[in-house]
Design a protein around this motif. Sequence first.
Motif, PDB file in Angstrom:
ATOM      1  N   THR A 299       0.828  -1.207   0.000  1.00 26.68           N
ATOM      2  CA  THR A 299       0.000   0.000   0.000  1.00 26.68           C
ATOM      3  C   THR A 299       0.863   1.258   0.000  1.00 26.68           C
ATOM      4  O   THR A 299       1.994   1.236   0.471  1.00 26.68           O
ATOM      5  CB  THR A 299      -0.915   0.016   1.247  1.00 26.68           C
ATOM      6  N   PHE A 300       0.288   2.327  -0.539  1.00 29.91           N
ATOM      7  CA  PHE A 300       0.946   3.637  -0.493  1.00 29.91           C
ATOM      8  C   PHE A 300       0.094   4.600   0.337  1.00 29.91           C
ATOM      9  O   PHE A 300       0.393   5.778   0.436  1.00 29.91           O
ATOM     10  CB  PHE A 300       1.088   4.188  -1.922  1.00 29.91           C
ATOM     11  N   THR A 301      -1.003   4.066   0.931  1.00 28.01           N
ATOM     12  CA  THR A 301      -1.934   4.974   1.612  1.00 28.01           C
ATOM     13  C   THR A 301      -2.478   4.471   2.956  1.00 28.01           C
ATOM     14  O   THR A 301      -3.011   5.268   3.717  1.00 28.01           O
ATOM     15  CB  THR A 301      -3.165   5.226   0.698  1.00 28.01           C
ATOM     16  N   ASP A 302      -2.360   3.185   3.238  1.00 29.49           N
ATOM     17  CA  ASP A 302      -3.064   2.620   4.386  1.00 29.49           C
ATOM     18  C   ASP A 302      -2.292   2.853   5.697  1.00 29.49           C
ATOM     19  O   ASP A 302      -1.336   2.154   6.014  1.00 29.49           O
ATOM     20  CB  ASP A 302      -3.265   1.110   4.146  1.00 29.49           C
ATOM     21  N   HIS A 303      -2.758   3.838   6.475  1.00 28.28           N
ATOM     22  CA  HIS A 303      -2.068   4.176   7.718  1.00 28.28           C
ATOM     23  C   HIS A 303      -2.125   3.054   8.750  1.00 28.28           C
ATOM     24  O   HIS A 303      -1.207   2.893   9.549  1.00 28.28           O
ATOM     25  CB  HIS A 303      -2.688   5.438   8.325  1.00 28.28           C
ATOM     26  N   GLN A 304      -3.210   2.304   8.746  1.00 22.02           N
ATOM     27  CA  GLN A 304      -3.348   1.222   9.731  1.00 22.02           C
ATOM     28  C   GLN A 304      -2.199   0.232   9.593  1.00 22.02           C
ATOM     29  O   GLN A 304      -1.631  -0.222  10.577  1.00 22.02           O
ATOM     30  CB  GLN A 304      -4.698   0.489   9.536  1.00 22.02           C
ATOM     31  N   LYS A 305      -1.859  -0.080   8.355  1.00 27.09           N
ATOM     32  CA  LYS A 305      -0.767  -1.038   8.101  1.00 27.09           C
ATOM     33  C   LYS A 305       0.570  -0.471   8.613  1.00 27.09           C
ATOM     34  O   LYS A 305       1.405  -1.177   9.148  1.00 27.09           O
ATOM     35  CB  LYS A 305      -0.656  -1.341   6.607  1.00 27.09           C
ATOM     36  N   LEU A 306       0.709   0.828   8.412  1.00 28.22           N
ATOM     37  CA  LEU A 306       1.940   1.504   8.828  1.00 28.22           C
ATOM     38  C   LEU A 306       2.135   1.396  10.340  1.00 28.22           C
ATOM     39  O   LEU A 306       3.252   1.259  10.836  1.00 28.22           O
ATOM     40  CB  LEU A 306       1.802   2.980   8.421  1.00 28.22           C
ATOM     41  N   LEU A 307       1.028   1.446  11.070  1.00 27.79           N
ATOM     42  CA  LEU A 307       1.097   1.483  12.531  1.00 27.79           C
ATOM     43  C   LEU A 307       1.202   0.103  13.164  1.00 27.79           C
ATOM     44  O   LEU A 307       1.577  -0.026  14.315  1.00 27.79           O
ATOM     45  CB  LEU A 307      -0.150   2.193  13.086  1.00 27.79           C
ATOM     46  N   LYS A 308       0.865  -0.922  12.397  1.00 25.50           N
ATOM     47  CA  LYS A 308       0.773  -2.265  12.976  1.00 25.50           C
ATOM     48  C   LYS A 308       2.079  -3.052  12.868  1.00 25.50           C
ATOM     49  O   LYS A 308       2.611  -3.188  11.768  1.00 25.50           O
ATOM     50  CB  LYS A 308      -0.342  -3.045  12.244  1.00 25.50           C
ATOM     51  N   GLY A 309       2.568  -3.553  14.004  1.00 22.95           N
ATOM     52  CA  GLY A 309       3.760  -4.404  13.932  1.00 22.95           C
ATOM     53  C   GLY A 309       4.578  -4.325  15.202  1.00 22.95           C
ATOM     54  O   GLY A 309       4.521  -3.329  15.928  1.00 22.95           O
ATOM     55  N   GLU A 310       5.324  -5.377  15.461  1.00 17.06           N
ATOM     56  CA  GLU A 310       6.214  -5.424  16.620  1.00 17.06           C
ATOM     57  C   GLU A 310       7.616  -5.053  16.161  1.00 17.06           C
ATOM     58  O   GLU A 310       7.948  -5.241  14.995  1.00 17.06           O
ATOM     59  CB  GLU A 310       6.256  -6.855  17.179  1.00 17.06           C
ATOM     60  N   ALA A 311       8.407  -4.518  17.071  1.00 14.90           N
ATOM     61  CA  ALA A 311       9.793  -4.239  16.687  1.00 14.90           C
ATOM     62  C   ALA A 311      10.676  -4.248  17.916  1.00 14.90           C
ATOM     63  O   ALA A 311      10.214  -4.033  19.045  1.00 14.90           O
ATOM     64  CB  ALA A 311       9.890  -2.903  15.985  1.00 14.90           C
ATOM     65  N   ASP A 312      11.935  -4.485  17.680  1.00 17.82           N
ATOM     66  CA  ASP A 312      12.949  -4.415  18.700  1.00 17.82           C
ATOM     67  C   ASP A 312      12.931  -3.015  19.335  1.00 17.82           C
ATOM     68  O   ASP A 312      12.754  -2.018  18.635  1.00 17.82           O
ATOM     69  CB  ASP A 312      14.288  -4.641  17.969  1.00 17.82           C
ATOM     70  N   GLU A 313      13.145  -2.958  20.679  1.00 16.26           N
ATOM     71  CA  GLU A 313      13.109  -1.667  21.394  1.00 16.26           C
ATOM     72  C   GLU A 313      13.995  -0.611  20.734  1.00 16.26           C
ATOM     73  O   GLU A 313      13.602   0.542  20.587  1.00 16.26           O
ATOM     74  CB  GLU A 313      13.584  -1.853  22.840  1.00 16.26           C
ATOM     75  N   LYS A 314      15.213  -1.054  20.320  1.00 13.71           N
ATOM     76  CA  LYS A 314      16.143  -0.038  19.804  1.00 13.71           C
ATOM     77  C   LYS A 314      15.724   0.524  18.441  1.00 13.71           C
ATOM     78  O   LYS A 314      16.196   1.566  18.015  1.00 13.71           O
ATOM     79  CB  LYS A 314      17.584  -0.529  19.793  1.00 13.71           C
ATOM     80  N   LEU A 315      14.812  -0.166  17.778  1.00 13.06           N
ATOM     81  CA  LEU A 315      14.347   0.352  16.476  1.00 13.06           C
ATOM     82  C   LEU A 315      13.163   1.308  16.639  1.00 13.06           C
ATOM     83  O   LEU A 315      12.870   2.114  15.747  1.00 13.06           O
ATOM     84  CB  LEU A 315      13.913  -0.786  15.544  1.00 13.06           C
ATOM     85  N   LYS A 316      12.479   1.209  17.783  1.00  7.40           N
ATOM     86  CA  LYS A 316      11.207   1.920  17.932  1.00  7.40           C
ATOM     87  C   LYS A 316      11.287   3.437  17.697  1.00  7.40           C
ATOM     88  O   LYS A 316      10.447   3.982  16.985  1.00  7.40           O
ATOM     89  CB  LYS A 316      10.577   1.595  19.290  1.00  7.40           C
ATOM     90  N   PRO A 317      12.302   4.128  18.281  1.00  9.11           N
ATOM     91  CA  PRO A 317      12.340   5.585  18.026  1.00  9.11           C
ATOM     92  C   PRO A 317      12.483   5.920  16.539  1.00  9.11           C
ATOM     93  O   PRO A 317      11.915   6.903  16.055  1.00  9.11           O
ATOM     94  CB  PRO A 317      13.573   6.059  18.799  1.00  9.11           C
ATOM     95  N   PHE A 318      13.219   5.075  15.813  1.00  4.92           N
ATOM     96  CA  PHE A 318      13.423   5.333  14.376  1.00  4.92           C
ATOM     97  C   PHE A 318      12.140   5.058  13.598  1.00  4.92           C
ATOM     98  O   PHE A 318      11.759   5.806  12.696  1.00  4.92           O
ATOM     99  CB  PHE A 318      14.571   4.472  13.834  1.00  4.92           C
TER     100      PHE A 318
END
Length: 335
Positions: A299-318
């Motif tokens: 997608t180039f527009t779906d904000h929900q997809k952008l917000l969904k997902g787990e990540a390593d703590e050190k990646l979160k601020p980026f």
Amino acid sequence: MDVIRCLKDQRILKLFEKANKITLSEHGDIITLERAIFLSWWCEMGDCAFCYMSTQKPLIKDPKKARRNVNAILAEAEICKRIGWNIEFLSGGYKSFTTTEIKHIAKSIKDITGSPVWLNIGITKDLEEYGDEIEGITGAIETANPRLQEKLCPSKPINQIVEMLELAEELGFKKAITIILGVGETIEDLEHLFKLIDNLKLDRIIFYSLNPHKGTIFEDTPQPPSLYYAGIVAATRIKFPKIKIITGTWIDNLANIGPLILAGANGLTKFPLFKMFGTRYGKRVEEEVKWSGRKLKGTFTDHQKLLKGEADEKLKPFIKRYIDMCLKKSYTLTQ
Ligand code: SF4
């Protein structure tokens, strides 16, 4: 079909018709969005006549300082995974990162996305160290006519790129090249291009159109005509039905997308993702794909997809920084 003759006679619709049929039967109707992830803002060559980097080299004294933070690189990979984009390749980085470091980054990206990555890191013989974190090696040939190539890219001789790709083949990696259109090549130069694809048994080719950067010899040169660009892609598709074709389109040329897809493109690249996501420009890309009768992966527009997902703590601020960039843009444009 003599595709070069056809192109010379500007029988573009004929080329499109055949190329489109071949693409649908060989590759189906999915179009991918591709993102080149840069490892550094440095290039050890820095003298290709068309390249933005060539205008920056005098400003960067120490290649190590131009390295990107690895967590920012991995955060970009996480964003790509969330929105269903492919990573076109890891780009740059040679002389900024060691082979071991690049391997490590590629491995971490594979852990995030589940897929091995392509590399486009300059001319190197150090390929043995890489393993299953790497899918393929890209040679940035840029133009297939050897004389023009020598003139435009004095520090990356075509024969050295060919040798690197031959080594890649021996080691079992896939192989790709990049080609920029609109830099002074002629239609006859397709002979050189087709020979390269044939000899190197390339798995994919990435076409870009000239982006006339300020400070380069091309700053006043127009970008190549849309039907010329698409015509070259169609000719390549007809000659090489199985090759993956990725085509680059700048934000000021989104109307190229439809013709490029009908000509045989499998993927689209060169978008400023964080500037365009969620905006009318991102939507336009989706519409171009739809009106070409294809389905977009990602997608180039779906904000929900952008917000969904787990990540390593050190990646979160980026990750947050990139998401904020996307959200701010769409917020601004809806005001
Ligand atoms: S095209 Fe590639 S090798 Fe040439 S100056 Fe630009 S970044 Fe460097």
